[in-house]
Design a protein around this motif. Sequence first.
Motif, mmCIF file in Angstrom:
data_model
loop_
_atom_site.group_PDB
_atom_site.id
_atom_site.type_symbol
_atom_site.label_atom_id
_atom_site.label_comp_id
_atom_site.label_asym_id
_atom_site.label_seq_id
_atom_site.Cartn_x
_atom_site.Cartn_y
_atom_site.Cartn_z
ATOM 1 N N GLU A 96 -12.322 22.735 -21.121
ATOM 2 C CA GLU A 96 -13.535 22.713 -20.304
ATOM 3 C C GLU A 96 -13.611 21.410 -19.531
ATOM 4 O O GLU A 96 -13.266 20.359 -20.040
ATOM 5 N N ILE A 97 -14.066 21.496 -18.302
ATOM 6 C CA ILE A 97 -14.339 20.308 -17.516
ATOM 7 C C ILE A 97 -15.606 19.655 -18.066
ATOM 8 O O ILE A 97 -16.584 20.332 -18.367
ATOM 9 N N LYS A 98 -15.557 18.351 -18.264
ATOM 10 C CA LYS A 98 -16.717 17.616 -18.757
ATOM 11 C C LYS A 98 -17.621 17.304 -17.554
ATOM 12 O O LYS A 98 -17.191 16.674 -16.598
ATOM 13 N N VAL A 99 -18.866 17.738 -17.637
ATOM 14 C CA VAL A 99 -19.747 17.713 -16.473
ATOM 15 C C VAL A 99 -20.944 16.812 -16.720
ATOM 16 O O VAL A 99 -21.543 16.822 -17.801
ATOM 17 N N LEU A 100 -21.295 16.021 -15.697
ATOM 18 C CA LEU A 100 -22.528 15.253 -15.690
ATOM 19 C C LEU A 100 -23.632 16.176 -15.207
ATOM 20 O O LEU A 100 -23.668 16.564 -14.043
ATOM 21 N N ARG A 101 -24.529 16.576 -16.095
ATOM 22 C CA ARG A 101 -25.432 17.668 -15.791
ATOM 23 C C ARG A 101 -26.676 17.247 -15.010
ATOM 24 O O ARG A 101 -27.338 18.073 -14.409
#
Length: 225
Positions: free
Chosen positions: A104-109
């Motif tokens: 999974e791409i780590k995302v800044l939400r």
Amino acid sequence: MITEYDIEQAQLPDKTASYMPVPHNNLISLIQEKVYKHGFDITRTRYSGNRGVNQLFGVYDLSTSDGETNLNIGFRNSYDKTLPVGLVAGATVIVCSNLMFKGEIKVLRKHTRNVFSDLDTLLENVIQSAKYEYEQLGEDKEAMKLKLLDKRQMAELAGRMFIEEKILTANQMSELKKEIYHSEHFTGETLWDFYNHSTHALKKSHPGQVISNHIRVHDFIMELS
């Protein structure tokens, strides 16, 4: 491909009460600082973007290598609110610069006023897990080398990625076909060869979809190994 000058010229959107943009240059600087802090050297840098660089994709090849692939850090950002900041640790195939991303791409939400504190934490987590992710990709690579495929099987898989999975565009399908018959570096009949034909075709991905497309291709192909 775009240059750092192109990135600097991109128009930063205005911040609002609920939105704090992340400047491309700030993101790049933060990633580089984290990489060096953790003892890695950057051996190659590549950027791509859409018109006006409202969407940016970048990848840094790092000094960790098994002789066939390098560890890398991929990242994305946008100024048009279409994509949150995203990061992923992966690998680059040395002979052809094909990319490997999984999981999974780590995302800044959230792009709120605390965005840079959250970004620091996100970067730290991705860099700390980078070597583990790279080792996992190395195991996947060796598993793919053991799976034999003939041209008919490759054609069936390509069709599934195009029609069923909707990962590849028509142009990418054409590029994949060329690679199957005329690849300079991958001329065998293994799943690893087909994987590289596929990731070569993904070089024509929209910058905002590079990471997600590679993850989808990796997950699809690993189901077969």
